[in-house]
Design an enzyme around this catalytic site. Structure first.
Site, PDB file in Angstrom:
ATOM      1  N   THR A  72       0.834  -1.201   0.000  1.00 45.06           N
ATOM      2  CA  THR A  72       0.000   0.000   0.000  1.00 45.06           C
ATOM      3  C   THR A  72       0.870   1.253   0.000  1.00 45.06           C
ATOM      4  O   THR A  72       0.622   2.196  -0.773  1.00 45.06           O
ATOM      5  CB  THR A  72      -0.941  -0.008   1.237  1.00 45.06           C
ATOM      6  OG1 THR A  72      -1.763  -1.174   1.162  1.00 45.06           O
ATOM      7  CG2 THR A  72      -1.812   1.229   1.285  1.00 45.06           C
ATOM      8  N   CYS A 322     -16.352  -6.957   2.693  1.00 52.37           N
ATOM      9  CA  CYS A 322     -17.557  -6.832   3.499  1.00 52.37           C
ATOM     10  C   CYS A 322     -17.519  -5.495   4.228  1.00 52.37           C
ATOM     11  O   CYS A 322     -16.645  -5.261   5.041  1.00 52.37           O
ATOM     12  CB  CYS A 322     -17.583  -7.965   4.516  1.00 52.37           C
ATOM     13  SG  CYS A 322     -19.121  -8.076   5.393  1.00 52.37           S
TER      14      CYS A 322
HETATM   15  N1  PLP Z   1      -1.537  -4.376  -4.442  1.00 52.41           N
HETATM   16  C1  PLP Z   1      -2.042  -5.597  -4.627  1.00 52.41           C
HETATM   17  C2  PLP Z   1      -2.239  -6.101  -6.027  1.00 52.41           C
HETATM   18  C3  PLP Z   1      -2.377  -6.393  -3.546  1.00 52.41           C
HETATM   19  O1  PLP Z   1      -2.885  -7.611  -3.741  1.00 52.41           O
HETATM   20  C4  PLP Z   1      -2.185  -5.875  -2.239  1.00 52.41           C
HETATM   21  C5  PLP Z   1      -2.594  -6.659  -1.060  1.00 52.41           C
HETATM   22  O2  PLP Z   1      -3.499  -7.449  -1.123  1.00 52.41           O
HETATM   23  C6  PLP Z   1      -1.635  -4.589  -2.093  1.00 52.41           C
HETATM   24  C7  PLP Z   1      -1.326  -3.876  -3.220  1.00 52.41           C
HETATM   25  C8  PLP Z   1      -1.380  -4.005  -0.745  1.00 52.41           C
HETATM   26  O3  PLP Z   1      -0.254  -4.607  -0.147  1.00 52.41           O
HETATM   27  P1  PLP Z   1      -0.035  -4.555   1.429  1.00 52.41           P
HETATM   28  O4  PLP Z   1      -1.009  -5.524   2.032  1.00 52.41           O
HETATM   29  O5  PLP Z   1       1.394  -4.978   1.619  1.00 52.41           O
HETATM   30  O6  PLP Z   1      -0.265  -3.156   1.867  1.00 52.41           O
END
Ligand code: PLP
Length: 388
Positions: A72, A322
């Site tokens: 993120t 959800c």
């Molecule tokens: N981008 C994608 C494609 C993801 O699948 C995820 C998490 O599920 C993220 C970004 C976010 O990563 P993080 O959980 O390390 O913040």
């Protein structure tokens, strides 16, 4: 109870070698990597070794790797790091919310955002990217692999379009890393995100590749850590673990682990489709990462199937989030043209390095029976529905 975990796109278990590599950095090797004494030098060296390993996984140089707190943060840093009010950004409707909501924030600060559609297989059309370009386009952010379907986007073609138009290109490779080989130069991207907990390292660590020579505005204001690209004392145990996981991922794919996982995933997919009627793979016909299959089981609620399987020891997931008690259909599946009830009847199975043949047998023994039971009590599943 015997439990099998097929939800590795949500998070992966830490591999024992990864845990052993990080353990000393919680205990005796506790120094701050910015300190100049022995303790700091020891952890600095470990951070730089890990940076080398991540760079090898991505095909870049170590100085192009910025450690972050996860996918993120990497996505937000890339999306917000180059644009200002008045700029235009191109993204797609199937991105993770880390990108989509970062783009929504950009709109609030005066940027324009184009959200591209995908086709029925979940693919962005590179021609749509070209057509969306404007004189003020600053950034294209299109993911490498989708987290719900595993569908791989034509990132190399998009990279060519971006470099031809001299526009920055970011790709979210959180679900591609350690599943398929990544070469940032081949992709032609300026930034690429990865996350530790999707590649058998812990939660709360990640990295962003930032191409040499591209100055990125930091999200945080503080010290000059990570060459002033990400302020904050480094998470040394997490970074060491990410480095080890990157090393193991590279060795694994050299050994053919990606093909092994694809073999298991294909057996699971074929087995389910052979025993359950009125089921189909979302993203079928598109290139996909080897570990993911997203299957639609008509006439049932995916959420009910997840619960039924969990009660028997199998962990899988829906793509649905959800919120406030209402189950929202997946924005990814809706963007692919599924109707809300079809999106809600879909389940994601995602395998990991630890998945075995016996785990697939376990899943194949449970899924048809659970689907049959739920359909038997479903008001949507009638004889008429079967014959139409
Ligand atoms: N981008 C994608 C494609 C993801 O699948 C995820 C998490 O599920 C993220 C970004 C976010 O990563 P993080 O959980 O390390 O913040």
């Amino acid at each position: 109870m015997h439990r099998v975990y097929l939800d590795n796109n949500a998070t992966t278990p830490i591999l024992p070698e990864v845990f052993e590599a990080m353990r000393p950095y919680f205990l005796e090797r506790f120094g701050n990597a910015s300190s100049i004494h022995h303790h700091g030098q020891e952890t600095r060296a470990a951070v730089e070794d890990a940076r080398e390993s991540v760079a090898e996984l991505l095909g870049c140089t170590a100085s192009e790797v910025v450690f972050t707190s996860g996918g993120t943060e990497s996505d937000n840093l890339a999306v917000a790091g180059w644009v200002a009010a008045g700029d235009h950004v191109i993204t797609s409707g199937i991105e993770h919310h880390a990108v989509l909501n970062a783009c929504r924030h950009l709109e609030k600060i005066g940027c324009e955002v184009t959200v591209l559609p995908v086709d029925g297989r979940g693919l962005v059309d590179p021609d749509d990217v070209s057509r969306a370009l404007r004189p003020n386009t600053k950034l294209i952010s299109i993911m490498m692999a989708n987290n719900e379907t595993g569908v791989l986007q034509p990132v190399e073609e998009i990279g060519k379009i971006a470099s031809g138009a001299q526009i920055l290109f970011h790709t979210d490779a959180v679900q591609a890393a350690a599943k398929i080989p990544i070469h940032v130069r081949q992709i032609g991207c300026d930034a690429l995100s990865i996350s530790g907990h999707k590649i058998h390292a812990p939660q709360g660590v990640g990295a962003l590749y930032v191409k040499k020579g591209t100055r990125i505005q930091p999200l945080f204001h503080g010290g000059r850590h990570e060459r002033s690209r990400r302020a904050g004392t480094e998470n040394v145990p997490g970074i060491v673990a990410l480095g080890k996981a990157a090393q193991l991922a590279r060795r694994g794919s050299e050994r053919g682990a990606d093909k092994e996982i694809a073999g298991l995933r294909d057996r699971l997919e074929r087995g389910i489709l052979a025993t359950v009627d009125e089921a189909g793979v979302n993203g079928d016909g598109a290139p996909r990462v080897p570990n993911t299959t997203n299957i639609r089981f008509d006439h049932i609620e995916g959420e009910s199937l997840v619960i039924a399987l969990d009660l028997k020891g199998l962990a899988v997931s829906t793509g649905a989030a959800c919120s406030s008690g209402a189950i929202e259909p997946s924005h990814v599946l809706i963007a692919m043209g599924l109707l809300p009830h079809q999106a809600r009847s879909s389940i994601r199975f995602s395998l990991g390095r630890q998945t075995t043949d016996a785990d697939i047998d376990f899943a194949l023994a449970l899924v048809p029976e659970a689907v049959g039971r739920l359909r038997a009590i479903s008001p949507r599943y009638t004889k008429q529905a079967v014959s139409t």
